[in-house]
Design a protein around this motif. Structure first.
Motif, mmCIF file in Angstrom:
data_model
loop_
_atom_site.group_PDB
_atom_site.id
_atom_site.type_symbol
_atom_site.label_atom_id
_atom_site.label_comp_id
_atom_site.label_asym_id
_atom_site.label_seq_id
_atom_site.Cartn_x
_atom_site.Cartn_y
_atom_site.Cartn_z
ATOM 1 N N ALA A 117 0.830 -1.261 0.120
ATOM 2 C CA ALA A 117 -0.039 0.075 0.010
ATOM 3 C C ALA A 117 0.873 1.264 -0.012
ATOM 4 O O ALA A 117 0.229 2.416 0.141
ATOM 5 C CB ALA A 117 -0.847 -0.002 1.316
ATOM 6 N N GLY A 118 2.071 1.315 -0.351
ATOM 7 C CA GLY A 118 3.004 2.270 -0.211
ATOM 8 C C GLY A 118 3.383 2.813 1.285
ATOM 9 O O GLY A 118 3.892 3.976 1.417
ATOM 10 N N LEU A 119 3.066 2.209 2.207
ATOM 11 C CA LEU A 119 3.293 2.420 3.707
ATOM 12 C C LEU A 119 4.300 1.904 4.445
ATOM 13 O O LEU A 119 4.657 0.634 3.974
ATOM 14 C CB LEU A 119 2.133 2.368 4.319
ATOM 15 C CG LEU A 119 0.786 3.433 3.671
ATOM 16 C CD1 LEU A 119 -0.339 3.175 4.371
ATOM 17 C CD2 LEU A 119 1.253 4.905 3.537
ATOM 18 N N ARG A 120 4.831 2.313 5.307
ATOM 19 C CA ARG A 120 5.865 1.778 6.298
ATOM 20 C C ARG A 120 5.542 2.185 7.726
ATOM 21 O O ARG A 120 5.146 3.197 7.972
ATOM 22 C CB ARG A 120 7.211 2.084 5.931
ATOM 23 C CG ARG A 120 8.360 1.518 6.895
ATOM 24 C CD ARG A 120 9.653 1.910 6.161
ATOM 25 N NE ARG A 120 9.837 3.195 6.009
ATOM 26 C CZ ARG A 120 10.409 4.133 6.687
ATOM 27 N NH1 ARG A 120 10.480 3.841 8.118
ATOM 28 N NH2 ARG A 120 10.419 5.414 6.486
ATOM 29 N N MET A 121 5.308 1.097 8.747
ATOM 30 C CA MET A 121 5.045 1.283 9.999
ATOM 31 C C MET A 121 6.416 1.776 10.798
ATOM 32 O O MET A 121 7.534 1.058 10.625
ATOM 33 C CB MET A 121 4.575 -0.098 10.529
ATOM 34 C CG MET A 121 4.079 0.349 12.094
ATOM 35 S SD MET A 121 3.531 -1.331 12.776
ATOM 36 C CE MET A 121 2.472 -0.915 14.153
ATOM 37 N N VAL A 122 6.359 2.628 11.771
ATOM 38 C CA VAL A 122 7.159 3.073 12.918
ATOM 39 C C VAL A 122 6.838 2.635 14.120
ATOM 40 O O VAL A 122 5.641 3.181 14.513
ATOM 41 C CB VAL A 122 7.699 4.300 12.677
ATOM 42 C CG1 VAL A 122 8.852 4.719 13.693
ATOM 43 C CG2 VAL A 122 8.223 4.703 11.257
ATOM 44 N N THR A 123 7.520 2.041 15.024
ATOM 45 C CA THR A 123 7.145 1.642 16.236
ATOM 46 C C THR A 123 8.057 2.316 17.372
ATOM 47 O O THR A 123 9.135 2.644 17.283
ATOM 48 C CB THR A 123 7.018 0.066 16.417
ATOM 49 O OG1 THR A 123 8.180 -0.431 16.280
ATOM 50 C CG2 THR A 123 5.857 -0.538 15.468
ATOM 51 N N GLY A 124 7.679 2.074 18.688
ATOM 52 C CA GLY A 124 8.195 2.422 19.867
ATOM 53 C C GLY A 124 7.650 1.609 20.953
ATOM 54 O O GLY A 124 6.297 1.300 20.725
ATOM 55 N N LEU A 125 8.612 1.337 21.934
ATOM 56 C CA LEU A 125 8.234 0.289 22.826
ATOM 57 C C LEU A 125 8.409 0.858 24.316
ATOM 58 O O LEU A 125 9.394 1.539 24.609
ATOM 59 C CB LEU A 125 8.979 -0.991 22.862
ATOM 60 C CG LEU A 125 9.149 -1.682 21.514
ATOM 61 C CD1 LEU A 125 9.958 -3.009 21.839
ATOM 62 C CD2 LEU A 125 7.766 -1.990 21.152
ATOM 63 N N GLU A 126 7.312 0.585 25.212
ATOM 64 C CA GLU A 126 7.345 0.930 26.566
ATOM 65 C C GLU A 126 6.943 -0.609 27.228
ATOM 66 O O GLU A 126 5.829 -0.732 27.055
ATOM 67 C CB GLU A 126 6.593 1.918 27.099
ATOM 68 C CG GLU A 126 6.829 3.286 26.335
ATOM 69 C CD GLU A 126 5.597 4.604 26.938
ATOM 70 O OE1 GLU A 126 4.776 4.072 27.947
ATOM 71 O OE2 GLU A 126 5.842 5.677 26.510
ATOM 72 N N VAL A 127 7.973 -0.851 28.083
ATOM 73 C CA VAL A 127 7.942 -2.381 28.596
ATOM 74 C C VAL A 127 8.195 -2.342 30.142
ATOM 75 O O VAL A 127 9.015 -1.797 30.549
ATOM 76 C CB VAL A 127 8.947 -3.273 27.930
ATOM 77 C CG1 VAL A 127 8.565 -4.630 28.354
ATOM 78 C CG2 VAL A 127 8.943 -3.191 26.303
#
Length: 483
Positions: free
Chosen positions: A156-166
Motif C-alpha cells: 500500500a506504499g506505507l511503512r510502520m514505525v514503532t516504539g516500545l514501553e515495557v
C-alpha cells in the motif's frame, strides 16, 4: 566461503539471498576474528519465548548453508511445554505428513541479526526463521507472520514505525524451588522478595536501590544494539519500565524477544528473577503493561501520515488506522493478551484500558492519541498488550487491523473524554472470550489464512482447558469446609 553458501539449501530456496550471503560471510569471519566459541541460533516460538540450538563456531558455515535441524514439536507446544497437536497421526492438522512424527524442521539463520552476548563474551546470538526440511516457509511461524504483514503494508506504499514501553518486575530469588518435587510441566514458581518496598512512581531513591541491576540491563541492551532510551522505577514495588526509540516493526519485534530473554538471563546470574508476567501473584504487586507506540509513514518519502491538519482534525490515514484497531480489538486480544493472567489487568481507574475506544493523550483509553499539527513524531499508543505477548504477532495484528481500516475508508469515532465512563464495548474479560472473538473474526483468517487461526486457536484452547481443569486455592477455601 561465499561460493559454498550460494550452493547451499538456504540459498537455493530463497532464505539466504545474495546480500545475506555477503553478510553471512562477514559474520563467519567475525566469529573467527573475535574468538567466539559458540553461536546461539534462536527463534521466537508461538508464545514469544526464545528457543533454538547452540552450534560450535566451526559449524556456523554449515548452518548458513543448510540450516540446523530441530524437532517440529517445538512449535506445537502450549505454555506448559506439552505438544497439543496429534503428531503421531497421519495428519496433525496441517495436511497429511506435515509436521508429523516429531520430524525435523530447520532453523534458517538471519545473518543481519548477529550480535555477541555482552554477559557471555565467547558466545554469539542470531535470530532464525523456521522452515521445513526442504526449505519451504512455515506460514504461522512468528517472523513469517510479521513479514507477511509488513509486505502487505508495503504493497500500500506505507511503512510502520514503532516504539516500545515495557513494564516488568525484578525480584530477589529466595528459593529457586529446584527440588525434584518442584519440577514439572510447568515447574513450581520461584519464591521471591522485592528489591524496593513501596509504591513510588519514578522515585529517584528507588532507582538508586535498583541501580546495580539497572546498569547491568542497560549495558546488555547497549551491547546488543537495542535502541534503549530510558529506564525507570515504575509504580509498584520492584517494578521497572524500559523504553526504546522508534524503529521498524521487525527490528522491534526481534528486539523485544531478545530483551526479555536477556533480562531474565542477566538477572538470573545475579540471583534475581525478571518476570514479564502481566499480574504476578505477589503481595501488594502491580500489573505490568506493554505500550506499543505506532505511526505510519510514506514508504518513499518518509512523511508521517499521522500528522493532523492545521485544525487538529485527524488525517485520513490516522483516522482509518485507529478505526481499524478499534473494530478488530476484540479478535486481536488473543495475540495482544495471550495469557489467562493478562485479562486481570483490564480494570477501570488502574491506568489500563477496559473498553474499546480512543482518547487524546489519556492513559485510561485503549488507544492514546499523541498527534499535533506540525509534529513529525505524531503517533498513537495502544495500551492493550501485556508484556508477555508474542511481539511478532502483536505488531502484525496492528498492521493488519490498521491497514484494513485504511483500505476500507473507516473513520475513527470522536475521542472519549472520560474513558471509564462511556458505553463503549468492553474488551474481552477472559482468555476464553478472546479465543471466541478470534475464531469468529475475519481479520486473521482473511489475511494470514485459516491455517494460522486454527493453529493459534488450538494452542490457546489447550492452555484454557488446563486452566479450567486445575483446582484453585479459591475453590478449596470456598467449599472444602462448607460441604
Amino acid at each position: 566461503m561465499r561460493q559454498s553458501l550460494a550452493a547451499g539449501l538456504l540459498a537455493r530456496t530463497g532464505h539466504l539471498d545474495e546480500a545475506a550471503q555477503d553478510t553471512a560471510t562477514e559474520v563467519i569471519a567475525r566469529v573467527g576474528a573475535e574468538g567466539l566459541e559458540t553461536v546461539r541460533l534462536v527463534f521466537p516460538d508461538p508464545h514469544g519465548i526464545l528457543r533454538g540450538k547452540t552450534v560450535v563456531a566451526r559449524a556456523l558455515p554449515s548452518a548458513f548453508r543448510d540450516g540446523v535441524g530441530m524437532p517440529s514439536t517445538i512449535i506445537l507446544k502450549d505454555t506448559s511445554q506439552r505438544t497439543v497437536f496429534p503428531v503421531w497421526e497421519a495428519d496433525a492438522g496441517f495436511g497429511a505428513g506435515e509436521l508429523t512424527g516429531a520430524s525435523d524442521v530447520l532453523l534458517a539463520p538471519d545473518p543481519a541479526t548477529f550480535r555477541t552476548l555482552p554477559w557471555s563474551p565467547t558466545s554469539g546470538w542470531m535470530m532464525c526463521d523456521v522452515v521445513t526440511k526442504d526449505g519451504r516457509a512455515i506460514p504461522f511461524s512468528s517472523r513469517a507472520v510479521l513479514r507477511s504483514a509488513i509486505d502487505r503494508l508495503a504493497g500500500a506504499g506505507l511503512r510502520m514505525v514503532t516504539g516500545l514501553e515495557v513494564e516488568f518486575h525484578v525480584l530477589r530469588i529466595e528459593d529457586a524451588r529446584a527440588a525434584h518435587v518442584d519440577t514439572g510441566m510447568p515447574p513450581a514458581p520461584y519464591a521471591t522478595s522485592a528489591l524496593t518496598r513501596a509504591y513510588s512512581l519514578l522515585s529517584d531513591a528507588h532507582y538508586d536501590a535498583l541501580e546495580e541491576v539497572m546498569d547491568a540491563l542497560r549495558r546488555a541492551c547497549e551491547g546488543l544494539g537495542l535502541p534503549l532510551r530510558t529506564m525507570e522505577p515504575e509504580f509498584g514495588p520492584s517494578q521497572v519500565e524500559f523504553t526504546f526509540d522508534p524503529a521498524g516493526p521487525m527490528e522491534h519485534a526481534d528486539g523485544m524477544v531478545l530483551f526479555r530473554a536477556m533480562a531474565k538471563q542477566v538477572c538470573r546470574r545475579m540471583g534475581l528473577h525478571a518476570t514479564f508476567m502481566c499480574r504476578p501473584k505477589i503481595a501488594n504487586g502491580a500489573a505490568s503493561g506493554w505500550h506499543l507506540h505506532q505511526s505510519v509513514v510514506d514508504a518513499e518519502t518518509g512523511e508521517n501520515r499521522f500528522v493532523p491538519k492545521e485544525d487538529g482534525v485527524l488525517s485520513p490515514t490516522a483516522s482509518g488506522w485507529i478505526a481499524g484497531l478499534l473494530e478488530h480489538a476484540a479478535e486481536c486480544c488473543l495475540v495482544t493478551t495471550p495469557s489467562v493472567n493478562g485479562y486481570k489487568r483490564y480494570q477501570a481507574f488502574q491506568l489500563a484500558p477496559d473498553r474499546v475506544q480512543w482518547a487524546v493523550d489519556n492513559k485510561g483509553a485503549m488507544i492514546r492519541g499523541l498527534m499535533r499539527p506540525g509534529d513529525p513524531a505524531s503517533r498513537i499508543e495502544n495500551r492493550v498488550p501485556e508484556p508477555a505477548a508474542n511481539p511478532h504477532f502483536v505488531i502484525a495484528s496492528q498492521i493488519l487491523a490498521g491497514l484494513d481500516g485504511i483500505e476500507r475508508g473507516l473513520v475513527a469515532p470522536p475521542p472519549a473524554e472520560n474513558p471509564y465512563g462511556t458505553n463503549a464495548p468492553k474488551l474481552p474479560t477472559s482468555l476464553l472470550d478472546a479465543i471466541v472473538a478470534f475464531e469468529g473474526g475475519r481479520l486473521f483468517s482473511g489475511t494470514l489464512g485459516p491455517s494460522f487461526t486454527a493453529y493459534l486457536s488450538r494452542l490457546k484452547r489447550a492452555e484454557w482447558d488446563r486452566y479450567v481443569a486445575a483446582l484453585s486455592e479459591w475453590e478449596q477455601q470456598e467449599y472444602f469446609d462448607l460441604y
